[in-house]
Design a protein around this motif. Structure first.
Motif, PDB file in Angstrom:
ATOM      1  N   MET A  17       0.818  -1.209   0.000  1.00  0.00           N
ATOM      2  CA  MET A  17       0.000   0.000   0.000  1.00  0.00           C
ATOM      3  C   MET A  17       0.851   1.258   0.000  1.00  0.00           C
ATOM      4  N   GLY A  18       2.099   1.129   0.476  1.00  0.00           N
ATOM      5  CA  GLY A  18       2.992   2.278   0.434  1.00  0.00           C
ATOM      6  C   GLY A  18       3.250   2.771  -0.980  1.00  0.00           C
ATOM      7  N   TYR A  19       3.206   1.855  -1.954  1.00  0.00           N
ATOM      8  CA  TYR A  19       3.399   2.246  -3.345  1.00  0.00           C
ATOM      9  C   TYR A  19       2.187   3.010  -3.889  1.00  0.00           C
ATOM     10  N   LEU A  20       1.020   2.822  -3.249  1.00  0.00           N
ATOM     11  CA  LEU A  20      -0.189   3.491  -3.726  1.00  0.00           C
ATOM     12  C   LEU A  20      -0.398   4.844  -3.070  1.00  0.00           C
ATOM     13  N   ARG A  21       0.371   5.150  -2.036  1.00  0.00           N
ATOM     14  CA  ARG A  21       0.166   6.402  -1.308  1.00  0.00           C
ATOM     15  C   ARG A  21       0.258   7.628  -2.210  1.00  0.00           C
TER      16      ARG A  21
END
Length: 585
Positions: A17-21
């Motif tokens: 999810m860090g990549y989607l932030r």
């Protein structure tokens, strides 16, 4: 790596999810439209009250008209919301996959050589090309399945037939139209699938070449060029995936709209029947509920547990690769054009898991501009010694100096920029002749410089005889060229680089006599005014070397000129006698 499975899942999810932030707005849009699409089902149920009260109980003609129209509008809203949701989700998942692939490819280019020694290339390809695509499953499909519940289509059709077979036939009457839509979309998706296969083949091609040719990529500084090629292929795959998903989403929306129109007809017919007293409110509600449930996409019938596990397993593989240690590149000094003097001080090195060390207490000085040949039986340490100069490996003990400075004090890029390599296993790329000669310097050198390098390598004649000359594609690893032609292209590449330190690793051992003569002439041109280390199998090719170093079981056994060593009774004279006898038979 993690203490338990729950922590593993949580950490992996947070990292994904860090990549989607950075794209939270698009993610929020996806969630909102997904919620709207899911909310249309209870809204549809809410419309049953005015329909039953007005159409069946009060027999209000207005309710019979506006309720079907409201349902059409509701499904139009659902189709638009679903399309936006699918498009946004595919954009996010495609962006996630592309970013992960680019990061993994960048990491792959910077992994040490011993990583490739210990890991099969097929696994590396699988991780970058396929595992990474499964990561999005954990982040997107789980959310979709959680929001939207699936049902069994066969059971719903059975219920519809049991409730009223005539109304079901009206429903089935739209199937030819739906089938035509499916056929049209199938053709579109088939074309997109072919395009996707082509793009994936291009991606795999770049991966294969970057893995098989990783030493050339490193020595000629081609990381940026390869990363650019990879990014282009990855972006093409992402764009094609968005087209596939949007086509599928549009097909779903149109199909549902067609069925909704047929439902409007059914509702009108049922209302007329109810006014005549031939259809009960309970039957109508049962039929309507079954019809609504039938519209649910088949994709909802999935196993959420299987999706989660596949996604998490892929994420473990991807992040384990991203966490691999890169090459040791702590040097801060920039190596300008050196004179090229090399000194090996008590150098030792052993491969992990090997029975004995490959190099044992090597002490050797090579003057600037000197040509030193390394000879000996297979496994004596010749190639290993030369591999330490561009720091494909670092010695376990001792140090190597260039112009009096330890190699480890220089950055890898600056060190390797001053070294050229020509090996027995010629590495070429599926590109033009000119691109292979100018590899690592494309856009920095002129066509005239490329041409002169080819001339110096005795390659100009056969290049000009090709259909497109320097623009001719040579095939994977130069499959359209002979061994001698491939070798001369590699020499032209080294000539164009014009590095002061040259490594020749058995560059003529696999050639016939005529090709060897041309290649040897090109090598003599290349070796002028350079510090050269020659790993030689054929002793006849290094008779004019300034010095010959004879290696045996990882140690230096003899050093001298050709005539001096030949006059003795050591290893060199024995090797020379054996080769002479084999050549005369």
């Amino acid at each position: 790596m993690f203490p338990n499975q729950d922590v593993t899942s949580l950490v992996l999810y947070k990292r994904v999810m860090g990549y989607l932030r950075p794209h939270w707005k698009i993610f929020l849009l996806s969630i909102i439209t997904m919620t709207i699409a899911a909310a249309t089902e209870p809204l549809f149920a809410r419309l049953m009250k005015p329909l039953i009260d007005g159409g069946f109980v009060d027999r209000d003609p207005a309710a019979i008209i506006w309720t079907p129209l409201a349902i059409v509008g509701l499904f139009l809203l659902r189709g638009v919301a679903s399309f936006i949701n699918e498009y946004a989700s595919s954009w996010l998942s495609g962006k996630l996959v592309q970013q992960l692939r680019e990061e993994m490819f960048d990491r792959m280019l910077r992994l040490p050589v011993n990583y490739y020694d210990q890991h099969p290339s097929g696994r590396i390809l699988s991780r970058i090309a396929f595992d990474v695509s499964q990561v999005s499953e954990a982040g997107f499909n789980v959310i979709t399945v959680t929001v939207k519940d699936g049902v069994t289509v066969i059971g719903l059709l059975a219920l519809l037939l049991y409730t009223d077979w005539k109304l079901t036939l009206i429903c089935l009457a739209v199937m030819p139209v739906v089938a035509w839509c499916v056929r049209f979309v199938s053709r579109r998706l088939r074309g997109l699938s072919r395009k996707n296969q082509h793009d994936m083949a291009q991606l795999t091609q770049v991966l294969n070449e970057s893995i098989d040719c990783q030493r050339i990529v490193k020595i000629y500084g081609g990381q940026g060029y390869e990363a650019g090629r990879f990014a282009t292929s990855a972006a093409a795959i992402r764009h094609n995936l968005i087209k596939e998903r949007s086509t599928s989403a549009a097909s779903t929306g149109v199909t549902q709209l067609i069925i909704a129109c047929s439902l409007a007809v059914i509702l009108y017919y049922a209302g007329v029947q109810a006014q005549a007293g031939h259809f009960s409110a309970g039957d109508f509600m049962s039929f309507l509920t079954a019809m609504l449930m039938l519209f649910a996409p088949i994709k909802r019938i999935t196993s959420i547990s299987q999706t989660i596990q596949k996604g998490l397993a892929a994420a473990e593989s991807v992040f384990a690769f991203l966490d691999e240690t890169s090459e040791n590149d702590t040097g801060q000094r920039q190596l300008g054009r050196p004179q090229g003097a090399l000194v090996f001080e008590q150098v030792s090195f052993g491969y992990p898991g090997a029975e004995r060390i490959a190099l044992d207490d090597i002490n050797l000085s090579v003057a600037a501009g000197e040509t030193v040949a390394l000879v000996g039986s297979s496994g004596s340490g010749k190639t290993t010694l030369t591999s330490l100069i561009p720091r494909f490996y670092d010695p376990d003990g001792g140090r190597i100096l260039i112009d009096g400075v330890d190699l480890r004090e220089f950055s890898l890029a600056s060190l390797r920029s001053q070294i050229a390599l020509v090996s027995q296993e010629v590495v070429l790329f599926n590109d033009t002749v000119a691109a292979n000669i100018a590899y690592g310097r494309i856009g920095e050198v002129s066509p005239e410089e490329i041409r002169e390098a080819a001339r110096a390598a005795n390659a100009l004649e056969f290049i000009e005889a090709m259909p497109q000359g320097f623009d001719t594609l040579i095939g994977e690893n130069g499959t359209r060229l002979s061994g001698g032609q491939r070798q001369r292209l590699a020499i032209a590449r080294a000539i164009l680089k014009n590095a002061p330190i040259l490594i020749l690793d058995e560059a003529t051992s696999a050639l016939d006599t005529q090709s060897e003569r041309l290649v040897q002439s090109a090598l003599e041109q290349l070796m002028k005014n350079r510090t050269t280390l020659v790993v030689a199998h054929r002793l006849s090719t290094i008779e004019n070397a300034d010095r010959i170093v004879v290696m045996h079981q990882g140690r230096i056994a003899e050093i001298g000129r050709h005539q001096e060593l030949l006059a003795g009774s050591g290893i060199y004279s024995t090797l020379h006698r054996l080769q002479y006898q084999a050549g005369s038979e």
